[in-house]
Design a protein around this motif. Structure first.
Motif, PDB file in Angstrom:
ATOM      1  N   LEU A  51      46.854  53.856  45.388  1.00 29.55           N
ATOM      2  CA  LEU A  51      48.067  53.977  44.602  1.00 29.55           C
ATOM      3  C   LEU A  51      48.930  52.763  44.898  1.00 29.55           C
ATOM      4  O   LEU A  51      49.267  52.486  46.048  1.00 29.55           O
ATOM      5  N   VAL A  52      49.297  52.041  43.857  1.00 26.70           N
ATOM      6  CA  VAL A  52      50.001  50.763  43.993  1.00 26.70           C
ATOM      7  C   VAL A  52      51.225  50.763  43.085  1.00 26.70           C
ATOM      8  O   VAL A  52      51.173  51.272  41.958  1.00 26.70           O
ATOM      9  N   ILE A  53      52.320  50.198  43.574  1.00 25.86           N
ATOM     10  CA  ILE A  53      53.519  50.002  42.758  1.00 25.86           C
ATOM     11  C   ILE A  53      53.547  48.552  42.289  1.00 25.86           C
ATOM     12  O   ILE A  53      53.430  47.632  43.098  1.00 25.86           O
ATOM     13  N   ALA A  54      53.703  48.365  40.994  1.00 25.00           N
ATOM     14  CA  ALA A  54      53.899  47.025  40.427  1.00 25.00           C
ATOM     15  C   ALA A  54      55.373  46.899  40.079  1.00 25.00           C
ATOM     16  O   ALA A  54      55.865  47.557  39.162  1.00 25.00           O
ATOM     17  N   GLY A  55      56.080  46.069  40.833  1.00 27.40           N
ATOM     18  CA  GLY A  55      57.512  45.938  40.652  1.00 27.40           C
ATOM     19  C   GLY A  55      57.888  45.130  39.430  1.00 27.40           C
ATOM     20  O   GLY A  55      57.026  44.562  38.746  1.00 27.40           O
ATOM     21  N   PRO A  56      59.180  45.046  39.126  1.00 25.70           N
ATOM     22  CA  PRO A  56      59.648  44.262  37.979  1.00 25.70           C
ATOM     23  C   PRO A  56      59.440  42.780  38.216  1.00 25.70           C
ATOM     24  O   PRO A  56      59.754  42.258  39.284  1.00 25.70           O
ATOM     25  N   ASP A  57      58.888  42.106  37.235  1.00 30.08           N
ATOM     26  CA  ASP A  57      58.555  40.690  37.374  1.00 30.08           C
ATOM     27  C   ASP A  57      59.644  39.795  36.807  1.00 30.08           C
ATOM     28  O   ASP A  57      60.296  40.133  35.815  1.00 30.08           O
ATOM     29  N   THR A  58      59.798  38.631  37.409  1.00 26.35           N
ATOM     30  CA  THR A  58      60.644  37.587  36.849  1.00 26.35           C
ATOM     31  C   THR A  58      59.813  36.450  36.266  1.00 26.35           C
ATOM     32  O   THR A  58      60.349  35.588  35.573  1.00 26.35           O
ATOM     33  N   ARG A  59      58.515  36.450  36.550  1.00 25.73           N
ATOM     34  CA  ARG A  59      57.580  35.452  36.029  1.00 25.73           C
ATOM     35  C   ARG A  59      56.287  36.167  35.656  1.00 25.73           C
ATOM     36  O   ARG A  59      56.051  37.300  36.066  1.00 25.73           O
ATOM     37  N   ALA A  60      55.457  35.491  34.895  1.00 26.67           N
ATOM     38  CA  ALA A  60      54.161  36.072  34.547  1.00 26.67           C
ATOM     39  C   ALA A  60      53.354  36.330  35.811  1.00 26.67           C
ATOM     40  O   ALA A  60      53.323  35.512  36.721  1.00 26.67           O
ATOM     41  N   PHE A  61      52.717  37.485  35.857  1.00 23.35           N
ATOM     42  CA  PHE A  61      51.871  37.850  36.995  1.00 23.35           C
ATOM     43  C   PHE A  61      50.415  37.804  36.545  1.00 23.35           C
ATOM     44  O   PHE A  61      50.059  38.367  35.502  1.00 23.35           O
ATOM     45  N   GLU A 222      63.087  29.209  26.996  1.00 27.15           N
ATOM     46  CA  GLU A 222      63.200  30.498  27.671  1.00 27.15           C
ATOM     47  C   GLU A 222      61.827  31.086  27.989  1.00 27.15           C
ATOM     48  O   GLU A 222      61.598  31.622  29.083  1.00 27.15           O
ATOM     49  N   VAL A 223      60.910  30.991  27.036  1.00 21.97           N
ATOM     50  CA  VAL A 223      59.567  31.515  27.270  1.00 21.97           C
ATOM     51  C   VAL A 223      58.902  30.764  28.419  1.00 21.97           C
ATOM     52  O   VAL A 223      58.291  31.365  29.308  1.00 21.97           O
ATOM     53  N   ARG A 224      59.016  29.453  28.426  1.00 22.79           N
ATOM     54  CA  ARG A 224      58.421  28.674  29.506  1.00 22.79           C
ATOM     55  C   ARG A 224      59.058  29.029  30.854  1.00 22.79           C
ATOM     56  O   ARG A 224      58.376  29.144  31.874  1.00 22.79           O
ATOM     57  N   ASP A 225      60.380  29.206  30.855  1.00 25.17           N
ATOM     58  CA  ASP A 225      61.078  29.507  32.097  1.00 25.17           C
ATOM     59  C   ASP A 225      60.677  30.864  32.655  1.00 25.17           C
ATOM     60  O   ASP A 225      60.552  31.035  33.869  1.00 25.17           O
ATOM     61  N   LEU A 226      60.469  31.843  31.771  1.00 26.36           N
ATOM     62  CA  LEU A 226      60.170  33.207  32.213  1.00 26.36           C
ATOM     63  C   LEU A 226      58.682  33.461  32.429  1.00 26.36           C
ATOM     64  O   LEU A 226      58.322  34.428  33.106  1.00 26.36           O
ATOM     65  N   THR A 227      57.824  32.627  31.855  1.00 26.56           N
ATOM     66  CA  THR A 227      56.394  32.878  31.983  1.00 26.56           C
ATOM     67  C   THR A 227      55.636  31.745  32.665  1.00 26.56           C
ATOM     68  O   THR A 227      54.506  31.944  33.112  1.00 26.56           O
ATOM     69  N   GLY A 228      56.242  30.544  32.697  1.00 26.36           N
ATOM     70  CA  GLY A 228      55.530  29.390  33.237  1.00 26.36           C
ATOM     71  C   GLY A 228      54.546  28.790  32.268  1.00 26.36           C
ATOM     72  O   GLY A 228      53.752  27.922  32.643  1.00 26.36           O
ATOM     73  N   VAL A 234      51.387  31.201  25.540  1.00 21.91           N
ATOM     74  CA  VAL A 234      51.639  32.615  25.804  1.00 21.91           C
ATOM     75  C   VAL A 234      50.999  33.470  24.722  1.00 21.91           C
ATOM     76  O   VAL A 234      50.335  34.470  25.001  1.00 21.91           O
ATOM     77  N   LEU A 235      51.155  33.052  23.483  1.00 20.74           N
ATOM     78  CA  LEU A 235      50.650  33.848  22.371  1.00 20.74           C
ATOM     79  C   LEU A 235      49.134  33.819  22.267  1.00 20.74           C
ATOM     80  O   LEU A 235      48.516  34.796  21.849  1.00 20.74           O
ATOM     81  N   THR A 236      48.515  32.708  22.668  1.00 17.42           N
ATOM     82  CA  THR A 236      47.063  32.604  22.518  1.00 17.42           C
ATOM     83  C   THR A 236      46.300  33.024  23.771  1.00 17.42           C
ATOM     84  O   THR A 236      45.178  33.508  23.673  1.00 17.42           O
ATOM     85  N   ARG A 237      46.913  32.842  24.955  1.00 16.03           N
ATOM     86  CA  ARG A 237      46.182  33.121  26.190  1.00 16.03           C
ATOM     87  C   ARG A 237      46.567  34.419  26.870  1.00 16.03           C
ATOM     88  O   ARG A 237      45.775  34.976  27.621  1.00 16.03           O
TER      89      ARG A 237
END
Length: 253
Positions: A51-61, A222-228, A234-237
């Motif tokens: 059982l694992v908790i996945a916390g709130p992300d600030t970047r893509a995991f 914004e997308v680059r900053d939040l996802t890297g 982001v849309l294709t991968r």
């Protein structure tokens, strides 16, 4: 059930818990390592017998899971999980931890045995959440109003006023409830709205205008900053791993 499914074997449906969705996923070779994008949610996962908790992300995991790995999860509406888990969300930010790090080892062992013996682990995980919810106080309803306002594009100041909170108190309560301040949560929710529109075929320029960005360049930053990653990447991968979580808020708000 009102289920949605993705091409990678992902399925989700509304939880009887009310402020969550239940989901399952089996990792395939072509989508192993697909990033999971920030959405403000916290998940309780059953994977690899743990059982694992996945916390709130600030970047893509980017999960590291072998092909064939089976995930069963329940994804909680922002602000809902901390009361259920008994831990502030900011202590879980950008982390994946075992539930045994939060709850007693004996309790987690019993729950793991229950899930391991269940013919339908998804239903069993949902029952665990429902039992826990009956034992603890419900989340403060003001938190849901905060998320709804921010997801509608309200400013942090207007959201604080509507919630009857000072800006400082809203920030402090947001850290504990969502894992980060209201400004970051607003950015995450706005990005998710934009990606959902872009996936429907709306042009980037129209997406930016419709979701509160100054222009297409602002959206891309914004997308680059939040996802890297660049917006197009982001849309294709990110594929189904991104859409898995991006639809969750519309399901439970």
């Amino acid at each position: 059930m009102d289920e949605t499914s993705g091409g990678d074997g992902y399925r989700e449906w509304p939880s009887r818990f009310g402020q969550a969705v239940v989901w399952t996923r089996t990792v395939r070779a072509q989508d192993a390592g697909m990033p999971v994008l920030p959405d403000g949610c916290i998940d309780l996962l059953w994977v690899g017998g743990q059982l694992v908790i996945a916390g709130p992300d600030t970047r893509a995991f980017r999960p590291r899971a072998a092909v064939g790995t089976r995930y069963v999860g329940i994804r909680f509406f922002p602000g809902t999980a901390p009361a259920l888990l008994g831990v502030p969300a900011d202590e879980l930010r950008d982390r994946r931890i075992e539930l045994a790090d939060v709850w007693s080892s004996g309790t987690v062992r019993r729950l793991s045995e229950e899930l391991g013996e269940a013919g339908d682990p998804a239903s069993a995980l949902e029952r665990i959440a429902l039992r826990r919810a009956a034992e603890v106080s419900p989340p403060d309803p003001v938190l849901r109003r905060v998320v709804t306002a921010l997801d509608a594009g309200w400013s942090v100041g207007a959201t604080a006023d509507a919630a009857g909170l000072s800006a400082r108190l809203l920030h402090r309560r947001s850290l504990a409830a969502f894992g980060y301040g209201p400004k970051t949560l607003a950015r995450v929710l706005r990005m998710q709205r934009a990606l959902a529109a872009a996936r429907r075929g709306v042009s980037f320029a129209d997406t930016a205008a419709a979701t509160g960005f100054a222009d297409q360049a602002h959206l891309a930053r914004e997308v680059r900053d939040l996802t890297g990653m660049p917006l197009g990447q982001v849309l294709t991968r990110s594929g189904a791993a991104a859409s898995e979580r991006s639809g969750s808020l519309s399901t439970v708000i």
